[in-house]
Write a protein that holds these residues in place. Sequence first.
Motif, mmCIF file in Angstrom:
data_model
loop_
_atom_site.group_PDB
_atom_site.id
_atom_site.type_symbol
_atom_site.label_atom_id
_atom_site.label_comp_id
_atom_site.label_asym_id
_atom_site.label_seq_id
_atom_site.Cartn_x
_atom_site.Cartn_y
_atom_site.Cartn_z
ATOM 1 N N GLN A 1 3.275 11.599 11.209
ATOM 2 C CA GLN A 1 2.180 12.570 11.263
ATOM 3 C C GLN A 1 1.082 12.107 12.222
ATOM 4 O OE1 GLN A 1 0.831 13.090 7.238
ATOM 5 N NE2 GLN A 1 2.734 14.059 6.548
ATOM 6 N N ALA A 2 0.773 10.815 12.170
ATOM 7 C CA ALA A 2 -0.250 10.267 13.066
ATOM 8 C C ALA A 2 0.206 10.353 14.523
ATOM 9 C CB ALA A 2 -0.557 8.823 12.688
ATOM 10 N N GLU A 3 1.446 10.028 14.785
ATOM 11 C CA GLU A 3 1.969 10.109 16.147
ATOM 12 C C GLU A 3 1.915 11.547 16.662
ATOM 13 O OE1 GLU A 3 5.372 7.130 17.125
ATOM 14 O OE2 GLU A 3 5.723 7.866 15.092
ATOM 15 N N ARG A 4 2.284 12.491 15.803
ATOM 16 C CA ARG A 4 2.263 13.900 16.206
ATOM 17 C C ARG A 4 0.828 14.340 16.533
ATOM 18 N NH1 ARG A 4 5.170 15.633 12.372
ATOM 19 N NH2 ARG A 4 7.123 15.922 13.483
ATOM 20 N N HIS B 1 0.803 -1.228 0.000
ATOM 21 C CA HIS B 1 0.000 0.000 0.000
ATOM 22 C C HIS B 1 0.836 1.279 0.000
ATOM 23 C CE1 HIS B 1 -3.663 -2.319 0.730
ATOM 24 N NE2 HIS B 1 -2.970 -2.998 1.627
ATOM 25 N N ALA B 2 2.090 1.212 0.443
ATOM 26 C CA ALA B 2 2.893 2.434 0.538
ATOM 27 C C ALA B 2 4.379 2.096 0.577
ATOM 28 C CB ALA B 2 2.511 3.234 1.783
ATOM 29 N N GLU C 1 -5.500 4.475 6.837
ATOM 30 C CA GLU C 1 -5.427 5.638 5.945
ATOM 31 C C GLU C 1 -4.739 5.318 4.624
ATOM 32 O OE1 GLU C 1 -3.460 8.621 8.193
ATOM 33 O OE2 GLU C 1 -5.268 9.251 9.274
ATOM 34 N N VAL C 2 -3.554 4.691 4.673
ATOM 35 C CA VAL C 2 -2.785 4.480 3.439
ATOM 36 C C VAL C 2 -3.405 3.406 2.553
ATOM 37 C CG1 VAL C 2 -0.632 5.245 4.525
ATOM 38 C CG2 VAL C 2 -1.168 2.793 4.454
ATOM 39 N N SER C 3 -4.249 2.548 3.146
ATOM 40 C CA SER C 3 -4.912 1.504 2.356
ATOM 41 C C SER C 3 -6.314 1.909 1.947
ATOM 42 C CB SER C 3 -4.967 0.201 3.155
ATOM 43 O OG SER C 3 -5.853 0.326 4.256
ATOM 44 N N SER C 4 -6.694 3.161 2.255
ATOM 45 C CA SER C 4 -8.063 3.641 1.987
ATOM 46 C C SER C 4 -9.115 2.718 2.601
ATOM 47 C CB SER C 4 -8.285 3.776 0.475
ATOM 48 O OG SER C 4 -7.381 4.714 -0.090
ATOM 49 N N MET D 1 -0.124 3.259 14.445
ATOM 50 C CA MET D 1 0.155 2.337 13.335
ATOM 51 C C MET D 1 -1.152 1.854 12.699
ATOM 52 S SD MET D 1 3.470 -0.056 14.235
ATOM 53 C CE MET D 1 2.862 -0.677 15.809
ATOM 54 N N ILE D 2 -2.120 1.498 13.529
ATOM 55 C CA ILE D 2 -3.411 1.034 13.006
ATOM 56 C C ILE D 2 -4.087 2.147 12.212
ATOM 57 C CG2 ILE D 2 -5.733 0.291 13.669
ATOM 58 C CD1 ILE D 2 -4.419 -1.174 16.042
ATOM 59 N N GLU D 3 -4.098 3.346 12.745
ATOM 60 C CA GLU D 3 -4.709 4.479 12.052
ATOM 61 C C GLU D 3 -4.024 4.711 10.699
ATOM 62 O OE1 GLU D 3 -4.638 9.233 12.783
ATOM 63 O OE2 GLU D 3 -5.422 8.011 14.436
#
Length: 231
Positions: A47-50, A35-36, A73-76, A67-69
Amino acid sequence: MALSTIGFDADDTLWHNERFFHLTQARFEALLSAHAEPAHLHERLLQAERRNVGAYGFGVKGFTLSMIETAIEVSSGRVPATVIGEILAAGREMLAHPIELMPKARAAVEALSGRFRLVLVTKGDLLDQERKLAQSGLGDLFDAVEIVSDKTAETYTRVFARHGTGAEEAMMIGNSLKSDILPMLAAGGWAVHVPHELTWALEHAPRPEGHPRFAELMDLGGLESVITRIG
């Protein structure tokens, strides 16, 4: 002023910690490789951690949720449940990893115990930090333990007023310029930076060059010389 109290950071100052985050992140990148690209995934996770640190706090649990979030996100939203399960398993493994003390950590703490009030000041998940301290074998050497949600000048002012004679007569030792050094100096105390080879991006900050109460050591073996200079 006489030095009466010495505070130690825990993770990556007394024992290794960040290496487990790096290993888990490499595992995370492999799981999401369809996916990325690794660099893009790394940036999205940061970005998610921040975004999440104010809600989830510091530590493994917040990292796992980020990580889950990021995976969603990256897999839509198409990330398989099996991958989510793998991420959760990686988080549980991090919460169970054995403690490995940093070089000279035990000797440094033992040499100061009984001569100064020693306070462990660490942030992160309460249960995880308590587990690591218990496994480290260093717990009995400290006069007090403070597990805090964040490290600010106000935190150090409060901690060293409670467990010592104030921040101005205290020293904080740690690997993070952002959390251990700059706020302690702002509180009026001494601060000793012991860099670690791995530092989380959110802990980066400028060195306080020329500050009269700042020192930097390559390892904890040099603490005695710093304390002697203070007198």
